[in-house]
Design a protein around this motif. Structure first.
Motif, PDB file in Angstrom:
ATOM      1  N   TYR A  77      41.680  36.129  34.376  1.00 42.90           N
ATOM      2  CA  TYR A  77      41.720  36.847  35.655  1.00 42.90           C
ATOM      3  C   TYR A  77      40.314  36.941  36.235  1.00 42.90           C
ATOM      4  O   TYR A  77      39.374  36.956  35.466  1.00 42.90           O
ATOM      5  N   PRO A  78      40.160  36.938  37.544  1.00 43.87           N
ATOM      6  CA  PRO A  78      41.212  36.791  38.542  1.00 43.87           C
ATOM      7  C   PRO A  78      41.679  35.330  38.655  1.00 43.87           C
ATOM      8  O   PRO A  78      40.868  34.414  38.637  1.00 43.87           O
ATOM      9  N   ALA A  79      43.013  35.172  38.796  1.00 43.41           N
ATOM     10  CA  ALA A  79      43.584  33.854  39.072  1.00 43.41           C
ATOM     11  C   ALA A  79      43.992  33.864  40.543  1.00 43.41           C
ATOM     12  O   ALA A  79      44.754  34.738  40.967  1.00 43.41           O
ATOM     13  N   LEU A  80      43.482  32.937  41.314  1.00 42.09           N
ATOM     14  CA  LEU A  80      43.665  32.989  42.765  1.00 42.09           C
ATOM     15  C   LEU A  80      44.987  32.406  43.235  1.00 42.09           C
ATOM     16  O   LEU A  80      45.390  32.619  44.366  1.00 42.09           O
ATOM     17  N   SER A  81      45.657  31.662  42.353  1.00 44.17           N
ATOM     18  CA  SER A  81      46.967  31.119  42.716  1.00 44.17           C
ATOM     19  C   SER A  81      47.756  30.893  41.429  1.00 44.17           C
ATOM     20  O   SER A  81      47.205  31.055  40.331  1.00 44.17           O
ATOM     21  N   GLU A  82      48.993  30.480  41.583  1.00 43.14           N
ATOM     22  CA  GLU A  82      49.834  30.276  40.392  1.00 43.14           C
ATOM     23  C   GLU A  82      49.444  29.033  39.607  1.00 43.14           C
ATOM     24  O   GLU A  82      49.987  28.779  38.531  1.00 43.14           O
ATOM     25  N   THR A  83      48.513  28.258  40.152  1.00 38.03           N
ATOM     26  CA  THR A  83      48.026  27.102  39.391  1.00 38.03           C
ATOM     27  C   THR A  83      46.553  27.249  39.003  1.00 38.03           C
ATOM     28  O   THR A  83      46.023  26.437  38.262  1.00 38.03           O
ATOM     29  N   ASP A  84      45.907  28.297  39.504  1.00 37.92           N
ATOM     30  CA  ASP A  84      44.481  28.504  39.203  1.00 37.92           C
ATOM     31  C   ASP A  84      44.338  28.977  37.751  1.00 37.92           C
ATOM     32  O   ASP A  84      44.948  29.984  37.368  1.00 37.92           O
TER      33      ASP A  84
END
Ligand code: SF4
Length: 698
Positions: free
Chosen positions: A538-545
């Motif tokens: 985290y942070p993950a900016l998208s569902e693929t990040d």
């Protein structure tokens, strides 16, 4: 141990020891882990240290608790007197129903008389459930865990000045740095796999500035070695920053764009010229100037710190200085820059994120904020969430002595070994009229229990853990728990239901899904992703990040996006040496042993390498005492005395003694000082006045 290549199954999980969070492949046959290999996790890239590779067999140790236990009515008085072979004279075996009823009956309806210690050894889901149980079940926030003894002051300073308690960059980012400071940390022993990346950094020409009152292992790889006087961190760091101001080496543009309170900081630093501070911290002014220039002129520089910074009554001030140093030089928010407190336990980051602390609900959302409480109430439904901060670890023990707290639920923590001035903590545990301990062994704390609930080791459970890098990783079970032992989340759920809570969790995944409802840090991190990818940061900016290794490049989660300078003044240690106690005691871990020793002392290889309680003294000090290396010394502080074997170690200053805290037979915390940092409420483990004598002369 580790000698058989004969296995049926491989299970991918995470090492259960330190905050590095190495991913492992567990080789399993006949419900036994046979050996462990490192796999290519983002933090370890296939590497493991001796604990990760060989320290797994404690899970099969004959001392494992396999049945619930209830204290016998005719048991001897509570104390550290339960031999695992003689359990029957203290406890009787019980069914789960009996034990859970007994545990719940002593807790329910008692409101503020109850407190809870959860564990950084448990999963995120278990930590979340534990804090929810105390908050929802008893209407207050008296819930804490070992972060209070480790980086609470670092988190206090980070929250205050940066707006987030986690690292701003992963330790692996050092590969993009050209200068790094490691201060008050001994990664070679405490974060061994991280230390391998630090060594690689120096091999490719990176400048490593090692600052520590002990000559820690990394100093062999350092460009600058500052063995400063214990407890003088603020004077040394302010002197370094003084030079940066005086020589105008600071990053004016960065300061203007992203910070506040610079003028106050600048004015304050005028009081700390290196020529004046050199005498205080024991480092020559020219060395302080060189460090200032090296750090400030770097293209990209990082700061790593450990408990040498945090475990002081001025621990928050120490961290404030490190934050200011990074801010004034603009070494934050870019590749190869950042602030990184090296977290200790495998899941101390995750347990703190999950709200296992008395002042914050999950994601560091203040319990004092009406909006925050109402958002959690929407999800939790029943019960009022108190808006008053709860008590911390040491304060809870004091409240037991004061008669305010009379019952405790302790999951996987061992305050009878880990608290400062531990006899005070042991007396408190004995004084409780109801103590429920949930653990895998009969720990020193379980000796005082009224009900013992047998739990699962990490390699027996499903759940997520978060390492020092903010990497949320999936832990998977490789073997089933012994006897009737159960996973911790199941036990907490069963206890909560018996205490009247309307809980309906069927799996750790249910808990994780609930956590996501009020934890922005988990945005774009799903159970499915963790199962498929093993880790998401985290942070993950998208569902693929896969997650952001460096954060705060475009501002901070504070008002107007600005980080803050908080000037720090010199505060002397609480317990300074005098004629009766002329030396300085500092405590810490050893490579082979983990914290209070309950796991590693039951691990064949690790215990064989380090079987005996020991302390380290400079050879000249030993000669003065008339003690041969390997001889026994008596250590006495204002709290108590122990006798322990002495090693010769040139890395220790002649007026210091280093004492590991893993050994019950010479418990370091009999000696340590419970005085607290006023902000982080962390005890001053790193500095006590001590008298050292040859054993027998005392
Ligand atoms: Fe385990 Fe830490 Fe060693 Fe990695 S460095 S193997 S996480 S103890």
């Amino acid at each position: 141990v580790g000698d058989s290549k004969d296995f049926d199954e491989e299970v991918r999980s995470v090492c259960p020891f330190c905050g590095v969070g190495c991913q492992v492949s567990l080789k399993v046959k006949d419900n036994k882990v046979k050996y462990v290999d490192g796999v290519n996790g983002p933090a370890n890239e296939g590497r493991l240290c001796v604990k990760g590779r060989f320290g797994f067999d404690y899970i099969h140790h004959p001392h494992r608790l396999t049945k619930p236990l209830i204290r016998r009515e005719d048991a001897p008085a509570k104390g550290l007197n339960v031999d695992p072979g003689d359990l029957a004279s203290h406890f009787r075996e019980a069914t789960w129903d009996e034990a859970l009823d007994a545990a719940a009956n002593g807790l329910k309806g008692r409101g503020r008389e109850v407190a809870g210690f959860g564990s950084a050894k448990c999963t995120n889901e278990e930590a979340y459930l534990f804090q929810k149980f105390i908050r929802q079940g008893f209407g207050h926030n008296n819930v804490d865990h070992c972060t209070r003894l480790c980086h609470a002051s670092s988190v206090a300073a980070l929250m205050e000045n940066v707006g987030s308690g986690a690292v701003t960059a992963t330790f692996n980012e050092i590969e993009n740095a050209d200068v790094a400071i490691v201060i008050g940390a001994n990664p070679v022993e405490n974060h061994p796999v991280a230390a391998t990346f630090f060594k690689q950094f120096t091999k490719r020409g990176g400048k490593l500035i090692v600052m520590d009152p002990r000559g820690v292992g990394l100093k062999r790889h350092a460009s600058h070695r500052l063995q400063f006087r214990p407890g003088t961190d603020v004077s040394m760091l302010n002197a370094i920053m003084h030079v940066i101001v005086e020589e105008e080496l600071y990053d004016r543009q960065y300061i203007e764009a992203f910070t506040e309170n610079w003028d106050a900081e600048k004015a304050h630093l005028a009081n700390f010229p290196p020529e004046k501070m050199a005498e205080v911290c024991g480092i020559e002014a020219e060395v302080l100037r060189d460090v200032a220039r090296t750090f400030a002129r770097a293209k990209a520089a990082m700061i790593f710190w450990g408990m040498g910074i945090s475990q002081h009554i001025h621990g928050t001030d120490n961290s404030r200085c490190l934050i200011s140093l990074a801010l004034m030089t603009g070494h934050i928010g870019r590749p190869g820059t950042g602030l990184h407190p090296l977290r200790g336990q495998n899941n101390v980051q995750g347990a703190s994120d999950a709200g296992l602390i008395p002042m914050f609900l999950p994601d560091y959302q203040s319990v004092e904020d009406d909006g925050v409480r109402s958002a959690f109430h929407e999800v939790w439904r029943d019960g009022e969430i108190s808006g008053q901060k709860g008590l911390t670890v040491v304060e809870i023990m004091d409240a037991v002595h004061d008669g305010q707290i009379k019952a405790m639920y302790i999951l996987g923590e061992n305050p009878a070994m880990s608290d400062p001035d531990v006899e005070h903590a042991r007396d408190a545990l004995a004084k409780l009229d109801h103590l429920v301990v949930q653990d895998i062994f009969l720990t020193e704390t379980a000796n005082y229990a009224d009900v013992i609930l047998p739990a699962s080791a990490f390699y027996e459970k499903t759940g997520t853990v978060t390492n020092t890098n903010r990497q949320v990783q999936m832990g998977r079970p490789a073997v089933t728990p012994p006897g009737e032992a159960r996973e911790d989340w199941e036990i907490t759920v069963a206890l909560a239901k018996r205490c009247g809570l309307n809980w309906h969790y069927e799996s750790p995944r249910d808990v994780f899904d609930e956590m996501k409802l009020n934890m922005n840090s988990l945005a774009n991190i799903t159970w499915e992703r963790l199962e498929a990818e093993n880790v998401v940061m985290y942070p993950a900016l998208s569902e693929t990040d896969p997650g952001q290794p460096v954060v705060f490049g475009d501002g901070f989660p504070r008002a107007e996006g600005r980080a803050k300078f908080t000037p720090a003044s010199i505060v002397a240690p609480d317990d300074v040496p005098d004629a009766d106690y002329p030396m300085i005691l500092t405590t810490g871990r050893q490579l082979e042993h983990w914290h209070t020793g309950s796991m590693t002392r039951r691990s064949l290889v690790l215990d064989a390498v380090e079987p005996e309680a020991n302390c380290s003294l400079h050879p000249a000090t030993l000669r003065k005492l008339g003690v041969e290396p390997g001889g026994m010394v008596r250590l006495t502080t204002k709290r108590g005395a122990i006798t322990v074997m002495a090693r010769a170690d040139r890395a220790i200053a002649p007026d210091m003694v280093f004492l590991p805290f893993a050994y019950v037979e010479a418990a370091a915390n009999i000696l340590t000082n419970p005085a607290l940092d006023p902000y982080g409420k962390i005890p001053e483990f790193k500095f006590s006045a001590v008298r050292v004598e040859k054993a027998g002369d005392a």
